[in-house]
Design an enzyme around this catalytic site. Sequence first.
Site, PDB file in Angstrom:
ATOM      1  N   ASP A 101       0.848  -1.185   0.000  1.00 26.03           N
ATOM      2  CA  ASP A 101       0.000   0.000   0.000  1.00 26.03           C
ATOM      3  C   ASP A 101       0.888   1.240   0.000  1.00 26.03           C
ATOM      4  OD1 ASP A 101      -2.929   0.885   0.489  1.00 26.03           O
ATOM      5  OD2 ASP A 101      -2.918  -1.193   1.168  1.00 26.03           O
ATOM      6  N   HIS A 342     -10.740  -4.182   2.465  1.00 25.88           N
ATOM      7  CA  HIS A 342     -10.677  -3.934   3.905  1.00 25.88           C
ATOM      8  C   HIS A 342     -11.591  -2.808   4.362  1.00 25.88           C
ATOM      9  CE1 HIS A 342      -8.128  -0.983   2.018  1.00 25.88           C
ATOM     10  NE2 HIS A 342      -8.075  -0.298   3.141  1.00 25.88           N
ATOM     11  N   ASP A 343     -12.251  -2.128   3.433  1.00 26.34           N
ATOM     12  CA  ASP A 343     -13.090  -0.979   3.770  1.00 26.34           C
ATOM     13  C   ASP A 343     -14.583  -1.265   3.672  1.00 26.34           C
ATOM     14  OD1 ASP A 343     -11.127   0.866   4.455  1.00 26.34           O
ATOM     15  OD2 ASP A 343     -10.858   1.564   2.396  1.00 26.34           O
TER      16      ASP A 343
END
Length: 575
Positions: A101, A342-343
């Site tokens: 990331d 992941h959101d």
Amino acid sequence: MQMPTGKWWKEAAVYQVYPASFKDSNGDGLGDIGGLISKIDYLHDLGVDVVWLCPMFDSPQHDMGYDISNYEKVYEPYGTVEDIDILVKACHDRGMRFILDLVVNHTSDEHEWFKESRSSRDNPKRDWYFWKPARYDDAGNRIPPTNWRSYFAGSTWTWDETTQEYYLHLYATQQPDLNWNCEAARNAIYDSAMRFWLDRGVDGFRVDTVNKYSKPLEFHDAIITDPNHYEQPAAYMFCNGPRIHEFVKEMHDKVISQYDCMTVGELSLTPDPDHVLRYVSASAKQLDMVFHIDTGNMDHGGPKDKYDHRPFILPELKAAITKWQKFIEGTDGWTTAFLENHDNGRSIDRYASSEPEFREISAKMLAIMMTTMTGTIFIYQGQEIGMINAPKEWPIEEYKDIEALNYYNEARALSISGEDPSRLPIVTRGLQILGRDHGRMPMQWDSTAHSGFTTGDKPWMRVHDLYPEINVAKQVPDEKSVLSFWKRMLRLRKEYRDLLVYGIFDLLDPGNEKTFVYTKTGERRAALVALNFDQGVQDFEVSTDKEWKLVLSNYDAPVAGKLAPFEGRVYMSAN
């Protein structure tokens, strides 16, 4: 093993790993790099080509590592820089790639850059961040420089006593925004956050919040859409700012172009395909591809009430998918296919059914949809075994996410004060479906204590109650499991890559509220995909324009003329 060459990322299956929740190797209850290394063969066997690891950098962990205090160090409980070197080699030895990331819209307030910036108004790094003087209302009360609402609730501005000014943070108070207008800051980002890792063999980045680097320096107030609060939704003001394409292109030219690597940007509030092409056109030399967030957020209430859940309508989902499948036709751009990250909450709960009788068949139907989409496919950890949302009975105390807790506490305060009693049940219900914590629960490896995620006494976050039923060990030997089905679909995608990865997508029957039917057309053959998004049986007749052959279904005995509940089928025909 020889690494692939060329545009390897177009045909890749990318697997996203959330480090805290994937696998704990030392029993401290927190996932780590060693745990991921121990599962590389599992990912290779699944059919993964690229491993994407969410932030593992040094961080105070206010936002699970998206608040970075040192780009060149690893968060100590996760491991070391040398552990990342071992992980990169483990991937490369198996012919896989590895990406990180890239979180450079903001840092942690504990980063040395920000500590210097806030130390005095004349510090050389003062303009590496955004600082503004206070405003005052008619009564003489100090108020922030703008009325912008943070993504995590509250204001985007925090008062700093040391220098008597506000600093900007689109997210948490502890995540001050970097000022990309400052060339020295940009060059430091390129060196510390990018070259440091690319030089160690990392193969690219998922670029976090990529279209928020350029802010409108006038800092005007947002339009008042919520008259009950000072803070107003303002994302439209700081997405795709005046210098954004200049900044992203410079990042490409100065750094990315010097390596054989990939970039995929997180792109919000950019609904115009022509504008998206400015980011992903190969000739533009900015990004390789982006995530189109409007697809994943269509059941959210909006910027004001993100967690006011609005059940998705299938024609809307079909329209959104079609839009981002079609927009690259006749261009030199590229696209992505994804349902989870992941959101967001788990896709089975959001788009199909997690009821026991439908859970596995729903997971397989969604796998068919994902693997037959044009573009680079992204799979989120646990998606391949059909992991689902946390039980609705879980209390708020089980939730860990800063965004979830901020929204909940804000709604609770409004309820207690009597200002908005309806807000709390709305937010509570929304978090049960959409909350980011659902995708962050520990990976379910087996039916032993804590799902085999950790040998310690307690994992950092509660494991799903159904882990004895939904886990890797149970599914590996079962040829009819969700995991086995995903493996089969990824093999099919590679076998027919000319069609499934690169083929032209065309939607059929767009207004149908129960079924999603489309074709994929390549140079030598075509595919017909039929998906039933309903728990009832639906009529379905195969078109007679070609000699279609059924090659795959998620049911053992498909019935002609009917689609069973949550059934998915793939037909093939020569052109």
